[in-house]
Design a protein around this motif. Structure first.
Motif, mmCIF file in Angstrom:
data_model
loop_
_atom_site.group_PDB
_atom_site.id
_atom_site.type_symbol
_atom_site.label_atom_id
_atom_site.label_comp_id
_atom_site.label_asym_id
_atom_site.label_seq_id
_atom_site.Cartn_x
_atom_site.Cartn_y
_atom_site.Cartn_z
ATOM 1 N N GLN A 1 20.359 8.402 7.965
ATOM 2 C CA GLN A 1 20.685 7.717 9.309
ATOM 3 C C GLN A 1 22.453 8.065 9.536
ATOM 4 O O GLN A 1 22.768 7.851 10.604
ATOM 5 C CB GLN A 1 20.440 6.447 9.307
ATOM 6 N N SER B 1 18.566 13.854 11.210
ATOM 7 C CA SER B 1 17.842 13.111 11.934
ATOM 8 C C SER B 1 16.492 12.771 12.091
ATOM 9 O O SER B 1 15.851 11.810 12.056
ATOM 10 C CB SER B 1 18.227 13.383 13.656
ATOM 11 N N SER C 1 15.815 10.765 9.098
ATOM 12 C CA SER C 1 16.315 9.069 9.265
ATOM 13 C C SER C 1 15.278 8.451 9.870
ATOM 14 O O SER C 1 15.139 7.365 10.049
ATOM 15 C CB SER C 1 17.378 9.265 10.143
ATOM 16 N N SER D 1 22.897 11.001 11.423
ATOM 17 C CA SER D 1 22.022 11.183 12.636
ATOM 18 C C SER D 1 23.021 10.816 13.887
ATOM 19 O O SER D 1 23.863 10.016 13.886
ATOM 20 C CB SER D 1 20.891 10.382 12.673
#
Ligand SMILES: C[S@@+](CC[C@H](N)C(=O)[O-])C[C@H]1O[C@@H](n2cnc3c(N)ncnc32)[C@H](O)[C@@H]1O
Length: 279
Positions: free
Chosen positions: A35, A16, A19, A38
């Motif tokens: 992503q 995350s 991302s 995440s």
């Protein structure tokens, strides 16, 4: 439903943080895959990290760039295999796709099953992987079943792992690797304090590290105040070490780190990288 334990869940938090890199004014790396791994819970943990100690996620960004460079330089120097050990949702096997270099991954079964299901959804194949607790498995021969050549020069990326492991497991594990793989370099990040006994000189440092543990939802039983133990207890020598914050100038973020309060910069000295290679 795949049941991922609390150490496996930390991989979502790190993905995350990665991302969010495109939102940074000064990007340190490119990981368009992050992503996919995440989620809201992990993003909340990332926010909590910066609440307990504001430079936390910046240091994860620095470390991502550092391990990228470890791979780039290692390949330029002749490495032909890379093992992502406890690799979680690391996508470097795809980011550094190179016909002359083979990537292998090792992580807990639940984490890698989750990862390969996501990759499959996007039409990407998971790299050759050992789905196991690497402290219990025979990693070199388990990977050899997937094409790993123990005699080829190898890089091992051990990112965001060592602090989660039982202190007495680490030297035996490194010795097993050294017995089976003649030529390798292994890079890891660590806290340069005695987390085993929680003996830290400054209360603020311990409070910050414990705040990071709470945000990550897992504890850090292991730190290394002195890297000499690796040279005393394994056939490996320290080839490189330093603090992540010390890379700020190279990463063109020296002004940002210099603007941190002195007290934060003291704490940051404890979060470091190390590369070991055969002596
Ligand atoms: C904080 S995450 C880091 C993931 C990745 N290296 C990164 O930096 O994005 C820690 C990962 O190490 C894995 N891990 C920790 N101990 C492990 C063990 N004994 N065996 C296999 N995997 C382990 C966890 O499952 C998790 O995916």
């Amino acid at each position: 439903m795949i049941d991922i334990n609390e150490i496996g869940a930390t991989a979502f938090v790190i993905a995350s943080i990665r991302s969010l890199e495109p939102e940074q004014p000064h990007q340190l790396f490119n990981d368009p895959y992050a992503q996919w791994f995440s989620n809201e819970r992990a993003l909340a943990a990332a926010r909590q990290l910066d609440e307990v100690f504001p430079p936390s996620t910046t240091m994860v960004r620095f470390r991502t760039r550092y391990f990228n460079r470890f791979i780039e330089r290692g390949i330029a120097d002749g490495a032909r295999q890379v093992i992502l050990l406890g690799g979680g949702f690391d996508m470097r096997s795809h980011l550094f796709d190179n016909a002359d270099v083979s990537f292998f991954e090792v992580d807990q079964k639940a984490v890698l099953l989750f990862k390969s299901a996501i990759l499959e959804r996007h039409g990407i194949q998971q790299s050759p992987s050992l789905l196991a607790n690497y402290l219990q498995a025979d990693v070199p021969s388990g990977l050899a079943d997937h094409g790993f050549d123990p005699d080829a020069p190898t890089l091992i990326v051990w990112e965001g792992n060592i602090m989660y492991l039982p202190p007495d497991s680490i030297m035996p594990f490194l010795n097993r690797l050294a017995d089976a793989i003649p030529s390798f370099r292994i890079a890891f990040d660590y806290f340069a304090v005695d987390l085993q006994n929680r003996e830290l000189e400054r209360d603020a440092d311990l409070e910050r590290i414990e705040g990071v543990e709470r945000a990550m939802g897992a504890s850090f039983p292991t730190g290394f105040p002195d890297l000499a133990v690796f040279e005393q207890q394994t056939p490996l020598r320290v080839a490189e070490s330093g603090s992540f914050a010390g890379l700020a100038e190279e990463y063109e973020l020296a002004d940002m780190v210099a603007a941190y309060p002195e007290d934060w910069r003291e704490t940051l000295k404890l979060y470091r990288y190390c590369v070991l290679e055969r002596a």
